[in-house]
Every structure is written in structure tokens, then in C-alpha cells.
Motif scaffolding. Structure first.
Motif, PDB file in Angstrom:
ATOM      1  N   ASN A  32       0.831  -1.204   0.000  1.00  0.00           N
ATOM      2  CA  ASN A  32       0.000   0.000   0.000  1.00  0.00           C
ATOM      3  C   ASN A  32       0.862   1.250   0.000  1.00  0.00           C
ATOM      4  OD1 ASN A  32      -2.349  -1.445   0.039  1.00  0.00           O
ATOM      5  ND2 ASN A  32      -2.644  -1.295   2.252  1.00  0.00           N
ATOM      6  N   ASN A  33       1.856   1.245   0.843  1.00  0.00           N
ATOM      7  CA  ASN A  33       2.770   2.370   0.886  1.00  0.00           C
ATOM      8  C   ASN A  33       4.078   1.952   1.549  1.00  0.00           C
ATOM      9  OD1 ASN A  33       2.630   3.013   3.886  1.00  0.00           O
ATOM     10  ND2 ASN A  33       0.478   3.225   3.342  1.00  0.00           N
ATOM     11  N   THR A  50       5.660   9.043   4.357  1.00  0.00           N
ATOM     12  CA  THR A  50       5.237   7.882   3.599  1.00  0.00           C
ATOM     13  C   THR A  50       4.973   8.272   2.149  1.00  0.00           C
ATOM     14  OG1 THR A  50       2.905   8.217   4.132  1.00  0.00           O
ATOM     15  CG2 THR A  50       4.127   6.679   5.524  1.00  0.00           C
ATOM     16  N   SER A  52       2.605   6.526  -1.019  1.00  0.00           N
ATOM     17  CA  SER A  52       1.666   5.474  -1.385  1.00  0.00           C
ATOM     18  C   SER A  52       1.948   4.970  -2.789  1.00  0.00           C
ATOM     19  CB  SER A  52       0.227   6.017  -1.317  1.00  0.00           C
ATOM     20  OG  SER A  52      -0.070   6.461  -0.028  1.00  0.00           O
TER      21      SER A  52
END
Length: 116
Positions: A32-33, A50, A52
């Protein structure tokens, strides 16, 4: 073989810059990330940044404006560029590969010390 491996830490003077790398050694499905966190002794692990899988980035307020997270999908590597380093940035920097449902893979971390 370690699945998630960070590098790029070290000793740097205040005002300096570092670029961290986080390489994933094999294919992981359902990412997802990917993100960076940091931890100092006696404190909780702190979110840094982060990115994604659609390229959306998020940054902690403490690093926003002097931090850039990026990814090279061909190299299975995520990078963190941190500029204008401060003594408060001293920490162990850890990479997380998030595959959703509360699951993820952590690296062992790379140590950063900001000191004159």
C-alpha cells in the motif's frame, strides 16, 4: 537475507543533509505504501514520511519543508532526503513496507547522529 534493508545514516553536522535508502530484497505483493519512521531511546516510534503506491506523499510536521520521500520501483527502493538537519533529528531511522490489514515489514534501521 534481510527483506527490508536501510542505509545512508551516519554522523552529520547541524545544517547538513542525508539521503537514506530502503531496499526491498524481493517482490512483495499488495504494497500500500512505504514509509520512514524514527526512534530514539525511551521514546515512541515517530512517523516521518510515507509514499503510497499512487505517489501520494505525507510528511510529519517536524520535517515538512526539508524532507522528500521518493521511490524507484525498478530498484525496489524508497529514498528519504532530509535537509537542514537538526540535533533533534538524531534517531534510528526505520523503513516500513505496509501491505495493509495492519501488516508490514520493518527494516533494522540506520542510525543518524546530528552533532557538531
Amino acid at each position: 537475507v534481510q527483506l527490508v534493508v536501510e542505509s545512508g545514516g551516519g554522523l552529520v553536522q547541524p545544517g547538513g543533509s542525508l539521503r537514506f535508502s530502503c531496499e526491498v530484497s524481493r517482490y512483495i505483493s499488495g504494497i500500500n505504501n512505504m514509509g520512514w519512521y524514527r526512534q530514539t531511546p525511551g521514546k515512541q516510534r515517530e512517523f516521518v514520511a510515507t509514499i503510497s503506491n499512487d505517489g501520494t506523499t505525507k510528511y510529519a510536521a517536524s520535517v515538512k519543508g526539508r524532507c522528500t520521500i521518493s521511490v524507484d520501483a525498478h530498484k525496489n527502493t524508497v529514498y528519504l532526503q532530509l535537509n537542514n538537519l537538526e540535533p533533534e533529528d538524531t534517531a534510528d531511522y526505520l523503513c516500513l513496507v505496509d501491505v495493509g490489514n495492519g501488516l508490514g515489514y520493518w527494516g533494522q534501521g540506520t542510525q543518524v547522529t546530528v552533532s557538531s
